[in-house]
Scaffold this motif. Sequence first.
Motif, short mmCIF file in Angstrom:
data_model
loop_
_atom_site.label_atom_id
_atom_site.label_comp_id
_atom_site.label_asym_id
_atom_site.label_seq_id
_atom_site.Cartn_x
_atom_site.Cartn_y
_atom_site.Cartn_z
N PHE A 167 0.84 -1.20 0.00
CA PHE A 167 0.00 0.00 0.00
C PHE A 167 0.88 1.26 0.00
CE2 PHE A 167 -2.01 3.19 2.90
CZ PHE A 167 -3.06 3.58 2.08
N THR A 168 1.95 1.23 0.79
CA THR A 168 2.82 2.40 0.87
C THR A 168 3.86 2.43 -0.25
OG1 THR A 168 4.31 1.26 2.42
CG2 THR A 168 2.55 2.62 3.37
N CYS A 169 4.19 1.25 -0.79
CA CYS A 169 5.22 1.16 -1.83
C CYS A 169 4.74 0.24 -2.95
CB CYS A 169 6.53 0.64 -1.24
SG CYS A 169 7.94 0.72 -2.35
N PRO A 170 3.83 0.72 -3.81
CA PRO A 170 3.24 -0.13 -4.85
C PRO A 170 4.25 -0.69 -5.84
CG PRO A 170 1.97 1.89 -4.59
CD PRO A 170 3.22 2.07 -3.80
N SER A 171 5.38 -0.03 -6.01
CA SER A 171 6.39 -0.48 -6.98
C SER A 171 7.34 -1.52 -6.40
CB SER A 171 7.20 0.71 -7.48
OG SER A 171 7.92 1.32 -6.41
N THR A 172 7.09 -1.94 -5.16
CA THR A 172 8.02 -2.84 -4.47
C THR A 172 8.15 -4.20 -5.15
OG1 THR A 172 8.57 -3.81 -2.32
CG2 THR A 172 6.24 -3.78 -2.94
N SER A 173 9.29 -4.82 -4.94
CA SER A 173 9.50 -6.20 -5.40
C SER A 173 8.97 -7.21 -4.39
CB SER A 173 10.99 -6.44 -5.64
OG SER A 173 11.73 -6.21 -4.44
N GLY A 174 8.54 -6.73 -3.23
CA GLY A 174 8.01 -7.61 -2.19
C GLY A 174 8.67 -7.35 -0.85
N LEU A 175 8.52 -8.28 0.08
CA LEU A 175 8.99 -8.06 1.44
C LEU A 175 10.49 -8.25 1.61
CD1 LEU A 175 6.13 -9.62 3.60
CD2 LEU A 175 6.69 -7.21 3.27
N ASP A 176 11.18 -8.69 0.57
CA ASP A 176 12.64 -8.70 0.62
C ASP A 176 13.22 -7.54 -0.19
OD1 ASP A 176 12.98 -10.74 2.42
OD2 ASP A 176 13.18 -12.30 0.91
N ASP A 177 12.37 -6.59 -0.54
CA ASP A 177 12.82 -5.32 -1.10
C ASP A 177 13.77 -4.68 -0.08
OD1 ASP A 177 13.01 -2.61 -1.86
OD2 ASP A 177 10.98 -2.60 -2.67
N PRO A 178 14.96 -4.23 -0.49
CA PRO A 178 15.89 -3.62 0.46
C PRO A 178 15.32 -2.43 1.22
CG PRO A 178 17.02 -4.11 -1.59
CD PRO A 178 15.56 -4.37 -1.83
N TRP A 179 14.28 -1.75 0.67
CA TRP A 179 13.69 -0.64 1.41
C TRP A 179 13.10 -1.10 2.74
CZ3 TRP A 179 15.54 3.63 -0.03
CH2 TRP A 179 15.61 4.06 -1.35
N VAL A 180 12.51 -2.29 2.75
CA VAL A 180 11.88 -2.78 3.99
C VAL A 180 12.69 -3.90 4.64
CG1 VAL A 180 10.38 -4.56 2.96
CG2 VAL A 180 9.63 -3.33 5.02
N ASN A 181 13.57 -4.53 3.88
CA ASN A 181 14.42 -5.60 4.43
C ASN A 181 15.88 -5.30 4.09
OD1 ASN A 181 15.61 -7.84 5.46
ND2 ASN A 181 14.58 -9.32 4.13
N PRO A 182 16.52 -4.44 4.86
CA PRO A 182 17.91 -4.10 4.56
C PRO A 182 18.86 -5.27 4.75
CG PRO A 182 17.27 -3.18 6.68
CD PRO A 182 16.02 -3.73 6.05
N CYS A 183 18.37 -6.34 5.35
CA CYS A 183 19.21 -7.52 5.59
C CYS A 183 19.08 -8.55 4.47
CB CYS A 183 18.86 -8.17 6.92
SG CYS A 183 19.01 -7.05 8.33
N ALA A 184 18.25 -8.27 3.47
CA ALA A 184 18.07 -9.23 2.38
C ALA A 184 19.39 -9.50 1.68
CB ALA A 184 17.03 -8.71 1.39
N ASP A 185 20.18 -8.44 1.52
CA ASP A 185 21.54 -8.58 1.02
C ASP A 185 22.45 -8.08 2.13
OD1 ASP A 185 23.96 -8.58 -0.24
OD2 ASP A 185 23.49 -6.97 -1.66
N GLY A 186 22.91 -9.01 2.95
CA GLY A 186 23.67 -8.63 4.15
C GLY A 186 24.89 -7.80 3.85
N SER A 187 25.49 -7.99 2.67
CA SER A 187 26.72 -7.27 2.35
C SER A 187 26.48 -5.77 2.20
CB SER A 187 27.33 -7.81 1.05
OG SER A 187 26.44 -7.63 -0.05
#
Length: 310
Positions: free
Chosen positions: A212-232
Motif C-alpha cells: 500500500f505504501t510502496c506499490p512499486s516494491t518487489s516484495g517483502l525482501d525489497d531492500p527498502w523494507v528488508n535491509p538484511c536481504a543482502d547482508g553485504s
Amino acid sequence: MTFSPLIKVHKDGKVERLRGTDIVPPSLDPKTNVDSKDVVYSPENNLSARLYLPKNTNQNQKLPLLVYFHGGGFCIETAFSPTYHNYLNDLVSEANIIAVSVDYRRAPEHPLPIAYEDSWDAVKWVASHVDGNGPEDWLNRNADFEQVFYSGDSAGANIAHHMAIRNGGEIIDGFNVVGIVLIHPYFWGVEPVGSEPTDVKIRAGTERFWRFTCPSTSGLDDPWVNPCADGSSLASLGCARVLVFAAEKDFLCPRGWFYYEKLKESGWGGHVEIVESKGEQHVFHLINPTCENAGSMLKKICSFFNQDKP
C-alpha cells in the motif's frame, strides 16, 4: 481499503487519516526552554522542517546536530504533531543538541520511495550550512557538523538507516555522520526471524500494508523494507556507531535484533548496540513519555550523542 487504526482510503479515492492529524505551531517551550521554528527546505515540494535549539545556547556554541525522521508507517503523522514536538523538546533539552525534524511527503498520495528522496533533500539542505553560509542562522551558528546524527522511530528509523546507507555512498564534505539511533525500526522480510509471527494471515496483512505504501516494491525482501536481504549492503553504512532500540511486546522486536546481528556480521567497521525495553509495546516512549523505561531510553540516547565530546 482500511488499515485500522491508521488510515482509510474511500472508493472515490479520498484518503482519511484516522490518527496523527493534529499539529502544533513552533514555540519557546516553557518546560524545557527549547525554542523551535519551521523552515522550508524544499520550496518546489512545499516541504518544511522544524528546528529545535536550547534557548540558553550562546552565539558561538557548537552543539551536536540531530536530523530526526518521524514515524507513522509512512502514511500518518508529521514533524509538526504534538507527539513529535513534545518529544523533540525533551530530547533537545536533555541532550543539549540542535535538531532538525524532517517532514516528508506521505503515502498513499505520494508512494515510496518519495519519502526517502524528500528526506535526502532535507539532509542535503542541512549540509548546505557546513561552511556557515547556509540559509538558516541557527544551523550556521550552532551546528557542529563534525558531530551529526540521524534518528527516527518505526518508519522514521527505517528512513534513518537508509539515509546512513546513502551517506556512505555520497560523501558530503565536512558533514560527518557519527551515528544513528533506530527506535523500534520498521523492517520486515519474507521469511520469519526469531519469534516473529508465522501466521499466514498476519504476514499477508503486513505485506499488504507495505505494498500500500510502496506499490512499486518487489516484495517483502525489497531492500527498502528488508535491509538484511543482502547482508553485504549493510557494510556500506555511512557512520561509525549504531544504537538500536527494541520493545519486548512489539511485533517488530525480533526484526530489530535480526538487524543488529546482521550488521555485526556484515563487515561494517563500526560499533552497534541494542537495548530491549522489557514489557513494552511499539513506540511506548511516545505514548507514555514519563514512564521509567522511556526515561531510561532518553538518557541512553543522550549519552550516545555526547559520548565523544570532551
